[in-house]
Design an enzyme around this catalytic site. Structure first.
Site, PDB file in Angstrom:
ATOM      1  N   ARG A  27       1.097  -1.452  -0.175  1.00 54.51           N
ATOM      2  CA  ARG A  27       0.095  -0.183  -0.056  1.00 54.51           C
ATOM      3  C   ARG A  27       1.125   1.358   0.064  1.00 54.51           C
ATOM      4  O   ARG A  27       0.569   2.584   0.184  1.00 54.51           O
ATOM      5  CB  ARG A  27      -0.649   0.158   1.261  1.00 54.51           C
ATOM      6  CG  ARG A  27      -2.076  -0.806   1.426  1.00 54.51           C
ATOM      7  CD  ARG A  27      -2.409  -1.557   2.606  1.00 54.51           C
ATOM      8  NE  ARG A  27      -3.326   0.163   2.922  1.00 54.51           N
ATOM      9  CZ  ARG A  27      -4.577   0.024   2.676  1.00 54.51           C
ATOM     10  NH1 ARG A  27      -5.569  -1.031   2.240  1.00 54.51           N
ATOM     11  NH2 ARG A  27      -5.591   1.127   2.501  1.00 54.51           N
ATOM     12  N   ASN A  99      -5.741   6.272   9.598  1.00 47.73           N
ATOM     13  CA  ASN A  99      -5.474   5.836   8.242  1.00 47.73           C
ATOM     14  C   ASN A  99      -6.197   7.102   7.832  1.00 47.73           C
ATOM     15  O   ASN A  99      -7.674   7.529   8.208  1.00 47.73           O
ATOM     16  CB  ASN A  99      -6.153   5.427   7.320  1.00 47.73           C
ATOM     17  CG  ASN A  99      -4.890   3.568   7.220  1.00 47.73           C
ATOM     18  OD1 ASN A  99      -4.076   3.989   8.348  1.00 47.73           O
ATOM     19  ND2 ASN A  99      -5.318   2.391   6.557  1.00 47.73           N
ATOM     20  N   GLU A 481       0.152   6.629 -20.272  1.00 50.40           N
ATOM     21  CA  GLU A 481       0.705   5.663 -19.071  1.00 50.40           C
ATOM     22  C   GLU A 481       1.918   4.986 -19.832  1.00 50.40           C
ATOM     23  O   GLU A 481       2.216   5.273 -18.423  1.00 50.40           O
ATOM     24  CB  GLU A 481      -0.637   3.949 -19.562  1.00 50.40           C
ATOM     25  CG  GLU A 481      -0.266   3.173 -19.167  1.00 50.40           C
ATOM     26  CD  GLU A 481      -0.388   3.414 -17.264  1.00 50.40           C
ATOM     27  OE1 GLU A 481      -0.259   2.171 -16.693  1.00 50.40           O
ATOM     28  OE2 GLU A 481      -0.768   4.614 -17.285  1.00 50.40           O
ATOM     29  N   HIS A 504       3.259  21.971 -31.597  1.00 47.97           N
ATOM     30  CA  HIS A 504       2.395  23.138 -31.031  1.00 47.97           C
ATOM     31  C   HIS A 504       3.324  22.572 -29.585  1.00 47.97           C
ATOM     32  O   HIS A 504       2.459  23.397 -28.674  1.00 47.97           O
ATOM     33  CB  HIS A 504       0.822  22.790 -30.646  1.00 47.97           C
ATOM     34  CG  HIS A 504       0.152  22.878 -31.590  1.00 47.97           C
ATOM     35  ND1 HIS A 504      -0.146  24.021 -32.204  1.00 47.97           N
ATOM     36  CD2 HIS A 504      -0.739  21.449 -32.539  1.00 47.97           C
ATOM     37  CE1 HIS A 504      -0.736  23.420 -33.373  1.00 47.97           C
ATOM     38  NE2 HIS A 504      -0.929  22.070 -33.998  1.00 47.97           N
TER      39      HIS A 504
END
Length: 608
Positions: A27, A99, A481, A504
């Site tokens: 986590r 948390n 990604e 651009h």
């Protein structure tokens, strides 16, 4: 983001807590600690900065024993990752792990300081045990003291609480996920099921504003008003073998190579093999596909990129207007509700705070919500009108790989289902598209055969200071990604662009030191992309081109080419992202970064 584990039983809690924290490492965290309630009623606490190995070293030198305990891995929000800011936080009578974020902590901190309380940390969490102590000092029973403190807190939180001289473990949930594990002569709390499955599969998912009182033999759950409530017991299907990455070096590598199986498993639940049609029965009972007039897609990070790909598919095949939103911005724009619109929320964990808040906002506006998640027990799965599951299995690496390709798989099937319902797809066309989807797992196996070639390419560019990724159509989000994966795990700055945007602005960056990675399937936009490649080549760019292996003499010059199998419009994004995952992985391993737990990142972002 952060992890909580707690246990009350007959065994020494310390090894259970440490093992549980190991299972929560994925986590993301930067400090860790445990607190146990000793037999004499005293609270013993051990904390450390950095990885769990440092906590284990402390515990080896100075062991602590108790039969009730809480543990925590902290991802720093308020205050730097130091030992004094690590959880649990201990006051005179209370230890707390937390948390989430307490939004009114500054107001509470000033109030407590005015009463003579001295704070030992920079965190928002420390106000909680002080508030509980204040109630206990007035003779309030432990559970009531926690509940009264809970009433003062604004924000999102999951709490594990120990109180000196009691034999209780108290848990609280508001916003941040927290579950109970029901064992035999012992009970548990945790942020998710992964640390609990070695001990029990019987789990209770707390609702917002639930307070649970755990003893060795029983669990009682109260609402915020102190009334007893009942929550159903679920049997978790999470594997107990999460920590096994053999024979791979990292979980991320393992998960990249699991993608053929993950996509195949996902397709199993979405396709009728005998009819060669899409069958989204899980959705169609609650959302009438023929009445959908518009689609809002809401997600964060990698999931947002899957939504961008889906927008191309839904617009071209289903002829639906689509808007794709970053979840953290969506609510604050006060978007109007469109007649016939459905909201699609995408999240690997099903607990992403911003996306969950967007789901609730959409439902408050009267929109039907479809969730695409990987965790059946997640909050999004429980709160959405309908759910489609990505059968990716557990994903431990923080940088998402198989969750992304399975999300794309689900979104491709959703596109075909909506196109059919709107009369944009006849049976023959649907069968053709489904046949393409069914071939993807085998095509993924082919792509993975280029692993060693990608590793050699990575060796050429591991010291680059920046990368430019580009693509067109559905492969523009794949370029985004690819850039994100490289940034996440190698710490090299990278940008993804639609190739037509080169002139651009981004073309100013191109020189002989900048690798340019092009995602270039042989689709209707291929010739235009070749022109963009020549523009980059003319300015000295070092080109890596991922393209279909169909010409002995390709119509472009490149430093490196990664050949891809022939594929159609639905398969291309799913296949073409894999070389980008491998490139990021191999560059990161060559640089020696922490691939599975990159700095500053968390797997499940459960705060806004």
């Amino acid at each position: 983001m952060c992890g909580i584990i707690g246990v009350i039983g007959e065994r020494n809690a310390t090894p259970i807590l440490v093992e549980g924290l190991k299972r929560l490492e994925y986590r993301g965290y930067d400090s860790a600690g445990i607190a146990v309630l000793a037999r004499n009623g005293d609270l013993l606490i051990t904390r450390s900065k950095g990885k769990l190995i440092h906590l284990e070293e402390k515990l080896a030198t100075s062991p602590v024993t108790g039969y009730v305990g809480i543990g925590h891995t902290r991802w720093a929000t308020h205050g730097p990752p130091t030992e004094q800011n690590a959880h649990p936080h201990l006051t005179r009578r209370t230890a707390v792990v937390h948390n989430g974020i307490i939004e009114n902590y500054q107001e509470l901190r000033r109030e407590l300081q005015n009463q003579g309380i001295v704070f030992a940390s920079d965190t928002d969490t420390e106000v909680i045990p002080h508030l509980i102590d204040r109630e206990l000092d007035q003779g309030v029973p432990p559970a009531t003291a926690v509940r009264m403190a809970m009433r003062r807190l604004h924000g999102a939180f999951a709490l594990g609480v120990l109180i000196r001289d009691t034999n209780l473990l108290i848990a609280v949930r508001r916003g941040s996920p927290l579950i109970l594990g029901l064992g035999d002569g012992e009970n548990f709390i945790a942020s998710d099921a992964t640390p609990l499955v070695p001990y029990t599969r019987r789990m209770v998912y707390l609702n917002d504003d639930d307070l649970a009182i755990l003893t060795q033999e029983r669990v009682d759950i109260l609402d915020i008003n102190g009334n007893a409530v009942s929550r159903p017991i679920k049997i978790s299907q999470v594997s107990a073998d999460l920590t096994d990455k053999w024979p791979y070096r990292h979980f991320m590598q393992k998960e990249i190579f699991e993608q053929p199986t993950a996509v195949a498993e996902t397709l199993k639940g979405l396709i009728n093999p005998s009819e060669q049609t899409v069958d989204l029965h899980e959705m169609e009972g609650n959302i009438n596909a023929s009445q959908v007039e518009a689609v809002n897609i809401i997600a964060c990070g990698t999931s947002y990129h899957s939504g961008l790909v889906a927008a191309y598919w839904l617009e071209s095949l289903a002829h639906l207007p689509v808007s794709v939103h970053i979840a953290s911005e969506y609510r604050y724009r006060e978007p109007p509700s469109l007649p016939g619109a459905i909201t699609v929320v995408i999240s690997q964990s099903g607990e992403t705070a911003d996306t969950l808040a967007a789901l609730r906002f959409a439902r408050s506006q009267g929109e039907k919500v479809l969730a695409i998640v990987n965790v059946p027990e997640s909050t999004m799965a429980r709160e959405a009108d309908a759910v489609l599951y990505t059968q990716a299995g557990p994903e431990i690496g923080v940088a998402s790989t198989k969750a992304f390709t399975t999300q794309l798989t689900v979104l491709a099937c959703l596109t075909l289902s909506l196109a059919r319902a709107r009369g944009r797809l006849n049976r023959e066309q649907e069968t053709t598209w489904v046949a393409e989807l069914v071939r993807i797992p085998a095509r993924l196996e082919q792509v993975l055969l280029h692993d060693e070639a990608v590793q050699r390419i990575a060796g050429h560019f591991m010291n680059a200071r920046g990368f430019l990724f580009m693509g067109r159509g559905t492969c523009f989000p794949i370029a985004l990604e690819g850039a994100l994966k490289l940034k996440e795990i190698s710490y090299i700055h990278a940008e993804g662009y639609a190739a037509g945007e080169m002139k651009h602005g981004p073309i100013a960056l191109i020189d002989a030191h900048l690798p340019v990675v092009a995602v270039a399937p042989r689709d209707p936009l291929f010739d235009k992309l070749v022109s963009n490649l020549e523009e980059a080549r003319a300015r000295g760019g070092r080109l890596v081109v991922i393209t279909t292996d169909s010409d002995a003499q390709p119509p472009f010059r490149a430093d490196h080419v990664i050949p891809m199998p022939e594929c159609g419009a639905l398969a291309a994004p799913i296949l073409y992202v894999v070389p980008l995952q491998l490139l990021a992985y191999h560059i990161a391993t060559l640089k020696g970064t922490d691939v599975d737990q990159p700095r500053n990142l968390a797997k499940s972002v459960t705060v806004e």
